[in-house]
Motif scaffolding. Structure first.
Motif, mmCIF file in Angstrom:
data_model
loop_
_atom_site.group_PDB
_atom_site.id
_atom_site.type_symbol
_atom_site.label_atom_id
_atom_site.label_comp_id
_atom_site.label_asym_id
_atom_site.label_seq_id
_atom_site.Cartn_x
_atom_site.Cartn_y
_atom_site.Cartn_z
ATOM 1 N N LEU A 62 3.088 36.614 74.565
ATOM 2 C CA LEU A 62 1.775 35.213 74.810
ATOM 3 C C LEU A 62 1.571 34.782 76.080
ATOM 4 N N LEU A 63 2.403 34.529 76.767
ATOM 5 C CA LEU A 63 2.476 34.151 78.741
ATOM 6 C C LEU A 63 1.565 35.312 78.895
ATOM 7 N N ALA A 64 2.170 36.514 78.483
ATOM 8 C CA ALA A 64 1.263 37.895 79.176
ATOM 9 C C ALA A 64 -0.234 37.927 78.606
ATOM 10 N N ALA A 65 -0.081 37.690 76.936
ATOM 11 C CA ALA A 65 -1.487 37.739 76.530
ATOM 12 C C ALA A 65 -2.657 36.676 76.333
ATOM 13 N N GLY A 66 -2.397 36.005 78.112
ATOM 14 C CA GLY A 66 -3.327 34.564 78.123
ATOM 15 C C GLY A 66 -3.085 33.272 77.857
ATOM 16 N N ALA A 67 -2.153 33.142 77.940
ATOM 17 C CA ALA A 67 -1.827 31.589 77.293
ATOM 18 C C ALA A 67 -1.235 30.846 78.160
ATOM 19 N N ALA A 68 -2.041 29.945 78.693
ATOM 20 C CA ALA A 68 -1.893 29.282 79.838
ATOM 21 C C ALA A 68 -1.076 28.181 79.862
ATOM 22 N N GLU A 69 -0.110 27.888 78.893
ATOM 23 C CA GLU A 69 1.578 27.610 78.850
ATOM 24 C C GLU A 69 1.457 27.786 76.954
ATOM 25 N N VAL A 70 3.039 28.084 77.018
ATOM 26 C CA VAL A 70 3.255 28.372 75.428
ATOM 27 C C VAL A 70 4.498 26.775 75.818
ATOM 28 N N LEU A 71 3.919 26.617 74.173
ATOM 29 C CA LEU A 71 5.022 25.107 73.927
ATOM 30 C C LEU A 71 5.611 25.860 72.788
ATOM 31 N N VAL A 72 7.119 26.044 72.586
ATOM 32 C CA VAL A 72 8.177 26.336 71.457
ATOM 33 C C VAL A 72 8.259 24.947 70.572
ATOM 34 N N HIS A 73 8.045 25.034 68.703
ATOM 35 C CA HIS A 73 8.374 23.567 68.038
ATOM 36 C C HIS A 73 9.514 23.504 68.176
ATOM 37 N N ALA A 74 11.139 24.824 68.371
ATOM 38 C CA ALA A 74 12.408 24.588 68.100
ATOM 39 C C ALA A 74 12.823 23.896 69.323
ATOM 40 N N GLU A 75 11.682 23.631 70.458
ATOM 41 C CA GLU A 75 12.687 22.852 71.394
ATOM 42 C C GLU A 75 11.560 21.241 71.338
ATOM 43 N N LEU A 76 10.816 21.114 70.277
ATOM 44 C CA LEU A 76 9.922 19.587 70.577
ATOM 45 C C LEU A 76 10.493 18.725 69.191
ATOM 46 N N THR A 77 11.281 18.794 68.801
ATOM 47 C CA THR A 77 12.318 17.985 67.360
ATOM 48 C C THR A 77 11.910 16.797 67.568
ATOM 49 N N GLU A 78 11.558 16.042 68.291
ATOM 50 C CA GLU A 78 12.004 14.414 68.504
ATOM 51 C C GLU A 78 10.731 13.768 68.263
ATOM 52 N N PRO A 79 10.696 13.451 66.835
ATOM 53 C CA PRO A 79 9.336 12.585 66.183
ATOM 54 C C PRO A 79 7.874 12.332 67.690
ATOM 55 N N GLY A 80 7.090 12.861 67.706
ATOM 56 C CA GLY A 80 5.991 12.738 68.674
ATOM 57 C C GLY A 80 5.942 13.670 69.718
ATOM 58 N N ALA A 81 6.634 14.816 69.129
ATOM 59 C CA ALA A 81 7.145 15.440 71.278
ATOM 60 C C ALA A 81 6.212 16.499 70.768
ATOM 61 N N VAL A 82 5.723 16.859 69.914
ATOM 62 C CA VAL A 82 4.549 17.968 69.975
ATOM 63 C C VAL A 82 2.971 17.354 70.835
ATOM 64 N N ALA A 83 2.751 16.329 70.188
ATOM 65 C CA ALA A 83 1.509 15.683 70.654
ATOM 66 C C ALA A 83 2.134 15.359 71.980
ATOM 67 N N THR A 84 3.114 14.926 72.630
ATOM 68 C CA THR A 84 3.772 14.995 74.351
ATOM 69 C C THR A 84 3.292 15.799 74.985
ATOM 70 N N ALA A 85 3.687 16.741 73.936
ATOM 71 C CA ALA A 85 3.563 18.031 74.943
ATOM 72 C C ALA A 85 2.539 18.376 75.304
ATOM 73 N N ILE A 86 1.229 18.225 74.427
ATOM 74 C CA ILE A 86 0.009 19.031 74.650
ATOM 75 C C ILE A 86 -0.627 18.094 75.533
ATOM 76 N N ARG A 87 -0.685 16.482 75.198
ATOM 77 C CA ARG A 87 -0.707 15.704 76.281
ATOM 78 C C ARG A 87 -0.337 16.409 77.157
ATOM 79 N N ALA A 88 0.405 16.577 78.273
ATOM 80 C CA ALA A 88 1.099 16.864 79.325
ATOM 81 C C ALA A 88 0.781 18.233 79.589
#
Length: 336
Positions: free
Chosen positions: A186-212
């Motif tokens: 995904l980085l090679a395809a042009g993503a500026a950042e990649v967020l992995v759901h398996a690493e974002l298991t705490e409640p609200g972690a996806v929203a927090t990671a996107i904001r960061a």
């Protein structure tokens, strides 16, 4: 009689059969094509199961995306001639014009000319992903340079196209993916950042990671292929005035309207038929995609190519965790 893939009952890949079925002559506004390659989509898997929004009329055929050559034109058709190399875009029900076959009758409204030099495998993979993305970023909303655009399930064919399109428009693509194994691609395809759901298991972690990832600003646009409960976090991650477009349902779960207090966000459903069913919008999409292909900004990413006889294995692959980034394709005839 032509070899045709059909199913007589709902179920897994084992219900798929290759049968000899007569092919009719095209009527007004239709053409008959030799099908050389078929673009594979999860929509066909869901249609086979009976979980798609369009229910199959058994025995049913499959498919809405293909590439091949015009063999015969119906009465009154003057835009196309036998021998024309074409692609078929999703613009109809699989019950009406299935393309999982050696030959198929399709409406002329669903045909686009293949770019010169593009083979059938690429021709079966190019249009649906880019047309789908075009509709979201140019017809539904207008992406602006510098916008932060979140692309969920970014390793599928629409997600990979979205990374290229968003980059071309000067915006910042932020990809999400279920597992870390897709990060490098995904980085090679042009993503500026990649967020992995398996690493974002705490409640609200996806929203927090996107904001960061957006420097605290929040997402300006979300292109969501997943749906389900994740949408609540995507809305929470948005900047005021942002848009969340749910264009898929990979989660298989209902997508509730998020409750609670959030910044004002526009949440809406979308399908590619909004563009392919509107001749003027499809014409704009075609020009947009051709321009990206001509400059090299867009390039279809083919995942795997399966032979026609291996359709059951192809369907198992589409529904597995083994998928690599890009579009799986079913090859019907040797690619011309």
């Amino acid at each position: 009689m032509v070899r045709t893939i059909r199913f007589h009952e709902l179920g897994g890949p084992e219900v798929l059969r290759i049968e000899d079925v007569p092919v009719r002559s095209p009527g007004p506004g239709e053409v008959r094509i030799r099908v050389d390659a078929i673009g594979l989509n999860r929509a066909e898997v869901n249609f086979r199961r009976g979980s798609y929004f369009d229910q199959p009329a058994l025995p049913a055929g499959l498919g809405t995306e293909a590439a091949g050559e015009v063999l015969e034109v119906g009465p009154g058709v003057d835009r196309w001639q036998p021998g024309d190399a074409v692609s078929v875009v999703p613009a109809f029900s699989q019950n009406d014009y299935p393309v999982y076959a050696e030959q198929a009758v399709v409406p002329v409204a669903a045909l686009l000319a293949r770019p010169p030099g593009m083979d059938a495998v690429a021709g079966a993979a190019i249009w649906m992903p880019y047309v789908t993305v075009y509709g979201m970023v140019a017809e539904v909303v207008r992406v602006r340079p510098g916008d932060h655009v979140v692309i969920t399930a970014a390793s599928n064919s629409i997600g990979m196209a979205a990374l290229q399109v968003v980059r071309q428009l000067g915006a910042v693509p932020i990809a999400t993916t279920p597992a870390a194994g897709q990060r490098d691609a995904l980085l090679a395809a042009g993503a500026a950042e990649v967020l992995v759901h398996a690493e974002l298991t705490e409640p609200g972690a996806v929203a927090t990671a996107i904001r960061a990832a957006t420097g605290g600003h929040g997402a300006d646009l979300v292109l969501d292929a997943v749906g389900g409960p994740l949408v609540e976090q995507l809305v929470r991650a948005c900047a005021p005035g942002a848009t969340v477009i749910v264009h898929g349902g990979l989660s298989g779960e209902p997508t509730p309207l998020p409750a609670g207090r959030y910044a004002p966000v526009w949440l809406r459903r979308y399908t590619v038929f909004e563009v392919t069913g509107d001749p003027a919008a499809l014409r704009r999409a075609e020009h947009f995609v051709r321009a990206g292909l001509a400059t090299g900004a867009f390039a279809p990413i083919i995942d795997r190519v399966f032979d026609f006889d291996d359709v059951a294995a192809a369907h198992r692959y589409i529904d597995s965790d083994e998928r690599a980034p890009g579009k799986p394709v079913l090859r019907v005839h040797p690619t011309p």
